[in-house]
Design a protein around this motif. Structure first.
Motif, PDB file in Angstrom:
ATOM      1  N   GLY A 201       0.759  -1.238   0.000  1.00 25.89           N
ATOM      2  CA  GLY A 201       0.000   0.000   0.000  1.00 25.89           C
ATOM      3  C   GLY A 201       0.788   1.286   0.000  1.00 25.89           C
ATOM      4  N   ILE A 202       2.055   1.271  -0.443  1.00 25.06           N
ATOM      5  CA  ILE A 202       2.835   2.520  -0.481  1.00 25.06           C
ATOM      6  C   ILE A 202       3.583   2.670  -1.817  1.00 25.06           C
ATOM      7  CG2 ILE A 202       3.108   2.831   2.022  1.00 25.06           C
ATOM      8  CD1 ILE A 202       5.944   1.607   1.681  1.00 25.06           C
TER       9      ILE A 202
ATOM     10  N   GLY B 125       4.343   4.058  10.208  1.00 19.18           N
ATOM     11  CA  GLY B 125       3.616   2.982   9.539  1.00 19.18           C
ATOM     12  C   GLY B 125       4.111   2.742   8.132  1.00 19.18           C
ATOM     13  N   GLN B 126       4.443   3.814   7.413  1.00 14.96           N
ATOM     14  CA  GLN B 126       4.967   3.672   6.051  1.00 14.96           C
ATOM     15  C   GLN B 126       6.341   3.011   6.061  1.00 14.96           C
ATOM     16  OE1 GLN B 126       4.695   7.807   4.987  1.00 14.96           O
ATOM     17  NE2 GLN B 126       2.694   7.576   3.991  1.00 14.96           N
ATOM     18  N   LYS B 127       7.166   3.343   7.060  1.00 14.77           N
ATOM     19  CA  LYS B 127       8.477   2.696   7.178  1.00 14.77           C
ATOM     20  C   LYS B 127       8.317   1.187   7.392  1.00 14.77           C
ATOM     21  CE  LYS B 127      10.922   6.699   9.111  1.00 14.77           C
ATOM     22  NZ  LYS B 127      11.544   7.264  10.330  1.00 14.77           N
ATOM     23  N   GLN B 128       7.362   0.819   8.249  1.00 14.15           N
ATOM     24  CA  GLN B 128       7.179  -0.614   8.498  1.00 14.15           C
ATOM     25  C   GLN B 128       6.621  -1.316   7.267  1.00 14.15           C
ATOM     26  OE1 GLN B 128       8.537  -3.034   9.827  1.00 14.15           O
ATOM     27  NE2 GLN B 128       7.942  -2.681  11.978  1.00 14.15           N
TER      28      GLN B 128
ATOM     29  N   ALA C 214       6.905   0.272  18.081  1.00 19.30           N
ATOM     30  CA  ALA C 214       7.236   1.687  17.907  1.00 19.30           C
ATOM     31  C   ALA C 214       6.101   2.475  17.268  1.00 19.30           C
ATOM     32  CB  ALA C 214       8.508   1.817  17.061  1.00 19.30           C
ATOM     33  N   LEU C 215       4.942   1.852  17.095  1.00 19.61           N
ATOM     34  CA  LEU C 215       3.837   2.473  16.360  1.00 19.61           C
ATOM     35  C   LEU C 215       2.699   2.856  17.298  1.00 19.61           C
ATOM     36  CD1 LEU C 215       3.705  -0.048  13.375  1.00 19.61           C
ATOM     37  CD2 LEU C 215       4.990   2.097  13.507  1.00 19.61           C
ATOM     38  N   ASP C 216       1.947   3.883  16.913  1.00 18.05           N
ATOM     39  CA  ASP C 216       0.778   4.270  17.678  1.00 18.05           C
ATOM     40  C   ASP C 216      -0.336   3.235  17.463  1.00 18.05           C
ATOM     41  OD1 ASP C 216      -1.225   5.255  15.505  1.00 18.05           O
ATOM     42  OD2 ASP C 216       0.647   6.261  14.994  1.00 18.05           O
ATOM     43  N   PRO C 217      -1.361   3.221  18.341  1.00 23.31           N
ATOM     44  CA  PRO C 217      -2.394   2.177  18.255  1.00 23.31           C
ATOM     45  C   PRO C 217      -3.095   2.092  16.904  1.00 23.31           C
ATOM     46  CG  PRO C 217      -2.535   3.303  20.362  1.00 23.31           C
ATOM     47  CD  PRO C 217      -1.515   4.054  19.550  1.00 23.31           C
ATOM     48  N   GLN C 218      -3.415   3.232  16.294  1.00 21.53           N
ATOM     49  CA  GLN C 218      -4.111   3.197  15.010  1.00 21.53           C
ATOM     50  C   GLN C 218      -3.230   2.609  13.917  1.00 21.53           C
ATOM     51  OE1 GLN C 218      -5.726   6.983  13.810  1.00 21.53           O
ATOM     52  NE2 GLN C 218      -6.731   6.160  11.999  1.00 21.53           N
ATOM     53  N   THR C 219      -1.953   3.003  13.913  1.00 18.61           N
ATOM     54  CA  THR C 219      -1.021   2.464  12.919  1.00 18.61           C
ATOM     55  C   THR C 219      -0.772   0.978  13.169  1.00 18.61           C
ATOM     56  OG1 THR C 219       0.037   4.633  12.785  1.00 18.61           O
ATOM     57  CG2 THR C 219       1.236   2.779  11.850  1.00 18.61           C
TER      58      THR C 219
END
Length: 344
Positions: free
Chosen positions: A129-130, A144-147, A170-175
């Motif tokens: 998706g990127i 999220g894009q890095k992951q 290392a990500l926020d809950p939504q990501t």
């Protein structure tokens, strides 16, 4: 797909030996998402690195699809490792390379032409998706894009197994939710066997079919996720399960002698544990009518794990002692766990 047999990995620190992994035996099935959970220092990251021999066990064997990879060396081991992709907490992308170049990097000597490499990388970026970030550098991406870029890179060599070492920490809950949804899609679409290393029980609950709980280098409990949540046997497992539920808040209220838990004579604080179909039944109204007791709900939690409802309530029960006992017996008879937390 993966079998660990009596795997032990020992390190020496300040002249003292300690086992980061000790006599671990696990089986991970082809095509499943398997969780390995533990607090920091439990040995879970060491264990997952033994699967691709980034750490070679001092004892025991690691078998992939029936082949003992601990017996492999050199080129044969490198060929085996191509079947195993890995993603990390901090992404490990090359800062000086574009997203496209990061994805191409592990297959740059695969014998494919430049255009074939480009097409393969773009196909993977589209999958995660990127695709529109192909020419961007890691510093220009969100977490999220890095992951997602790291996942695309891990898939470049068409692995059969994907190891995820704290991939959402290392990500926020939504990501985190979006990355877990992506991993589920890849599991289904590509038939990947995924091993999730995490200290977050919510991750296990959301994505895994089975899980193993580690403490001090040992696997202390393992099973399907619903069973682990419904009946945790070990204290460390209960601690993890409590992090996903508000029900443990009753302990804090009692410790603080909150007005909410100052009982009148004859009252009791009960904790109900709903299992399977019982969570869908009107238990509170049923036992209130049937046994002539009043129930004041303090905490409640119901969720779906593996297509099964699970959860519980913490209530203050008010009524005749004999009626409360009869209600508790009725609940136990229909497979609702009941714990008397406090009595007046």
């Amino acid at each position: 797909m993966i079998r660990l047999e009596n795997v032990t990995k020992t390190y020496v620190n300040a002249g003292k030996k300690f086992n980061a992994a000790e006599d671990v035996t696990l089986e991970i099935n082809d095509g499943e998402i398997f969780g390995i959970i533990g607090f920091s220092g439990a040995g879970k990251s060491t264990l997952v690195r033994c699967i691709n021999l980034l750490e070679r066990p001092d004892k025991g064997r690691v078998l992939i699809d029936g082949k003992d990879i601990t017996a492999l060396r050199g080129a044969e081991l490198r060929r085996q490792r191509k079947k195993i992709g890995m993603i990390f907490q901090h992404f490990n992308l090359f800062a000086s390379r574009t997203v496209l170049e990061n994805v191409i990097f592990p297959i740059r000597y695969s014998g494919k032409s430049r255009s074939q490499l480009h097409d393969r990388a773009m196909e993977l970026l589209e999958l995660v998706g990127i695709a529109e970030k192909a020419s961007a550098y890691p510093s220009e991406l969100s977490g999220g894009q890095k992951q997602r870029a790291a996942i695309a890179r891990a898939l470049a060599s068409d692995p059969e197994i994907l190891l995820c070492d704290e991939a959402t920490s290392a990500l926020d809950p939504q990501t985190t939710e979006s990355i877990l949804a992506l991993l589920k899609k890849l599991n289904t679409q590509l038939g990947l066997t995924i091993v999730m290393i995490t200290h977050q029980m919510n991750v296990v609950k959301e994505i895994c079919t089975r899980t193993a709980v580690m403490e001090h280098g040992r696997v202390v409990e393992q099973g399907d996720v619903f069973s682990i949540f419904a009946n945790p046997r070990e204290q460390v497992t209960r601690s993890f399960v409590d992090t996903t539920s508000c029900l443990s808040g009753i302990n804090t209220l009692i410790e603080e002698n909150s007005p909410l838990v100052q009982l009148k004579p004859g009252q009791k604080i009960l904790r109900f544990k709903y299992l399977e179909r019982s969570a869908c039944e009107a238990l509170v109204s049923t036992i209130s009518r049937r046994f002539s007791i009043d129930l004041n709900i303090i905490f409640g939690s119901i969720e779906i794990i593996g297509d099964n409802p699970i959860g519980g309530l913490v209530v203050i029960a008010d009524g005749k002692d004999s009626d409360i006992r009869d209600a508790v017996k009725y609940l136990c008879d229909i497979n609702v766990g009941v714990e008397v937390i406090l009595s007046a």
